[in-house]
Scaffold this motif. Structure first.
Motif, PDB file in Angstrom:
ATOM      1  N   ALA A  15       0.855  -1.191   0.000  1.00 59.45           N
ATOM      2  CA  ALA A  15       0.000   0.000   0.000  1.00 59.45           C
ATOM      3  C   ALA A  15       0.885   1.233   0.000  1.00 59.45           C
ATOM      4  O   ALA A  15       2.043   1.195   0.422  1.00 59.45           O
ATOM      5  N   ILE A  16       0.317   2.348  -0.471  1.00 57.20           N
ATOM      6  CA  ILE A  16       1.084   3.586  -0.602  1.00 57.20           C
ATOM      7  C   ILE A  16       0.172   4.772  -0.299  1.00 57.20           C
ATOM      8  O   ILE A  16      -1.012   4.751  -0.603  1.00 57.20           O
ATOM      9  N   SER A  17       0.756   5.805   0.322  1.00 58.30           N
ATOM     10  CA  SER A  17       0.031   7.045   0.573  1.00 58.30           C
ATOM     11  C   SER A  17       1.032   8.191   0.608  1.00 58.30           C
ATOM     12  O   SER A  17       2.123   8.053   1.157  1.00 58.30           O
ATOM     13  N   ARG A  18       0.650   9.329   0.014  1.00 62.21           N
ATOM     14  CA  ARG A  18       1.528  10.500  -0.038  1.00 62.21           C
ATOM     15  C   ARG A  18       1.007  11.570   0.907  1.00 62.21           C
ATOM     16  O   ARG A  18      -0.192  11.827   0.974  1.00 62.21           O
ATOM     17  N   SER A  19       1.914  12.192   1.628  1.00 63.23           N
ATOM     18  CA  SER A  19       1.550  13.293   2.514  1.00 63.23           C
ATOM     19  C   SER A  19       0.955  14.432   1.688  1.00 63.23           C
ATOM     20  O   SER A  19       1.423  14.711   0.580  1.00 63.23           O
ATOM     21  N   PHE A  20      -0.052  15.101   2.240  1.00 65.05           N
ATOM     22  CA  PHE A  20      -0.760  16.144   1.488  1.00 65.05           C
ATOM     23  C   PHE A  20       0.090  17.374   1.206  1.00 65.05           C
ATOM     24  O   PHE A  20      -0.208  18.124   0.291  1.00 65.05           O
ATOM     25  N   ASN A  21       1.155  17.601   1.974  1.00 66.07           N
ATOM     26  CA  ASN A  21       1.904  18.851   1.779  1.00 66.07           C
ATOM     27  C   ASN A  21       3.349  18.648   1.325  1.00 66.07           C
ATOM     28  O   ASN A  21       4.126  19.583   1.321  1.00 66.07           O
ATOM     29  N   SER A  22       3.719  17.412   0.983  1.00 60.16           N
ATOM     30  CA  SER A  22       5.090  17.179   0.529  1.00 60.16           C
ATOM     31  C   SER A  22       5.128  15.921  -0.322  1.00 60.16           C
ATOM     32  O   SER A  22       4.114  15.265  -0.515  1.00 60.16           O
ATOM     33  N   ASP A  23       6.282  15.596  -0.826  1.00 62.66           N
ATOM     34  CA  ASP A  23       6.442  14.362  -1.579  1.00 62.66           C
ATOM     35  C   ASP A  23       7.074  13.279  -0.719  1.00 62.66           C
ATOM     36  O   ASP A  23       7.876  12.478  -1.188  1.00 62.66           O
ATOM     37  N   VAL A  24       6.707  13.248   0.539  1.00 55.70           N
ATOM     38  CA  VAL A  24       7.081  12.133   1.401  1.00 55.70           C
ATOM     39  C   VAL A  24       5.970  11.101   1.274  1.00 55.70           C
ATOM     40  O   VAL A  24       4.787  11.405   1.399  1.00 55.70           O
ATOM     41  N   VAL A  25       6.355   9.874   0.987  1.00 58.26           N
ATOM     42  CA  VAL A  25       5.412   8.792   0.741  1.00 58.26           C
ATOM     43  C   VAL A  25       5.618   7.723   1.797  1.00 58.26           C
ATOM     44  O   VAL A  25       6.748   7.383   2.144  1.00 58.26           O
ATOM     45  N   ALA A  26       4.516   7.193   2.315  1.00 56.29           N
ATOM     46  CA  ALA A  26       4.560   6.065   3.249  1.00 56.29           C
ATOM     47  C   ALA A  26       4.133   4.816   2.501  1.00 56.29           C
ATOM     48  O   ALA A  26       3.202   4.856   1.686  1.00 56.29           O
ATOM     49  N   THR A  27       4.824   3.709   2.760  1.00 63.88           N
ATOM     50  CA  THR A  27       4.462   2.446   2.144  1.00 63.88           C
ATOM     51  C   THR A  27       4.306   1.372   3.211  1.00 63.88           C
ATOM     52  O   THR A  27       4.969   1.404   4.249  1.00 63.88           O
ATOM     53  N   ALA A  28       3.419   0.421   2.920  1.00 61.43           N
ATOM     54  CA  ALA A  28       3.189  -0.724   3.797  1.00 61.43           C
ATOM     55  C   ALA A  28       3.799  -1.962   3.138  1.00 61.43           C
ATOM     56  O   ALA A  28       3.865  -2.048   1.909  1.00 61.43           O
ATOM     57  N   HIS A  29       4.205  -2.929   3.996  1.00 58.88           N
ATOM     58  CA  HIS A  29       4.919  -4.097   3.483  1.00 58.88           C
ATOM     59  C   HIS A  29       4.541  -5.374   4.228  1.00 58.88           C
ATOM     60  O   HIS A  29       4.157  -5.322   5.398  1.00 58.88           O
ATOM     61  N   PRO A  30       4.693  -6.529   3.586  1.00 57.97           N
ATOM     62  CA  PRO A  30       4.361  -7.790   4.245  1.00 57.97           C
ATOM     63  C   PRO A  30       5.355  -8.198   5.339  1.00 57.97           C
ATOM     64  O   PRO A  30       5.079  -9.128   6.091  1.00 57.97           O
ATOM     65  N   ASP A  31       6.477  -7.506   5.448  1.00 61.31           N
ATOM     66  CA  ASP A  31       7.447  -7.837   6.507  1.00 61.31           C
ATOM     67  C   ASP A  31       7.144  -7.089   7.805  1.00 61.31           C
ATOM     68  O   ASP A  31       8.019  -6.940   8.651  1.00 61.31           O
ATOM     69  N   CYS A  32       5.914  -6.621   7.979  1.00 59.18           N
ATOM     70  CA  CYS A  32       5.424  -5.919   9.174  1.00 59.18           C
ATOM     71  C   CYS A  32       5.936  -4.487   9.281  1.00 59.18           C
ATOM     72  O   CYS A  32       5.745  -3.842  10.314  1.00 59.18           O
ATOM     73  N   ALA A  33       6.573  -3.973   8.257  1.00 55.79           N
ATOM     74  CA  ALA A  33       7.197  -2.655   8.329  1.00 55.79           C
ATOM     75  C   ALA A  33       6.400  -1.589   7.590  1.00 55.79           C
ATOM     76  O   ALA A  33       5.661  -1.874   6.648  1.00 55.79           O
ATOM     77  N   VAL A  34       6.590  -0.346   8.043  1.00 51.07           N
ATOM     78  CA  VAL A  34       6.099   0.849   7.366  1.00 51.07           C
ATOM     79  C   VAL A  34       7.334   1.669   7.033  1.00 51.07           C
ATOM     80  O   VAL A  34       8.162   1.930   7.907  1.00 51.07           O
TER      81      VAL A  34
END
Length: 167
Positions: free
Chosen positions: A45-64
């Motif tokens: 999964a992926i989501s971008r912060s509304f005020n910058s180009d910092v992106v968060a991703t989700a992973h099957p290894d339990c990590a963000v």
């Protein structure tokens, strides 16, 4: 997953995450990949912060993981190694969804196959809050959405729950 990049005045760039462990920025008007960041895990999964180009991703290894999409490569096709920060693993299983708060650029939420919903402040490596997002043990929290003072979560128990949040 995918998310529009709104660093420009027009929404002509799309950020995608893939099972090939990459995040790519696509110029929709040119139909071309203009930046590729390569990681070490599948992106669920992926989501971008509304005020910058910092992106968060989700992973099957339990990590963000957090990615800085401003990383520049060389030449017409920009490519570089991952510019990321991994938040401390808090989920006990596959992280299924991640969403940034629509009002706070430091806050995001995640859901996981461990049945939990977690709220994070990216300035800390530990989650601010963890709640049980499904009714029965063994059920999975699959998706989430921010509302007005509420976080909604849906899971394999076929129930959408809402949680009040002051973010």
């Amino acid at each position: 997953g995918m998310s529009w990049s709104s660093s420009d005045a027009s929404p002509s760039k799309l950020i995608t995450g893939s099972w090939d462990h990459s995040l790519k920025v696509w110029d929709i008007e040119r139909a071309d990949c203009i930046l590729a960041l390569n990681g070490s895990r599948v992106v669920t999964a992926i989501s971008r912060s509304f005020n910058s180009d910092v992106v968060a991703t989700a992973h099957p290894d339990c990590a963000v993981r957090l990615w800085d999409m401003r990383t520049n490569g060389v030449g017409d096709k920009q490519s570089s190694q991952i510019s990321d920060r991994t938040l401390r693993q808090s989920h006990k299983s596959w992280v299924s969804d991640v969403k940034w708060s629509p009002t706070d650029p430091f806050v995001m939420a995640t859901t996981g196959h461990d049945g939990t919903l977690k709220v994070w402040d990216i300035r800390s490596s530990l989650p601010l809050h963890t709640v049980r997002a499904v009714s029965k043990k063994g059920e999975k929290a699959l998706c989430l959405a921010f509302g007005d003072g509420i976080i909604y979560s849906g899971g394999s128990d076929c129930v959408v729950k809402q949680f009040a949040c002051k973010i």
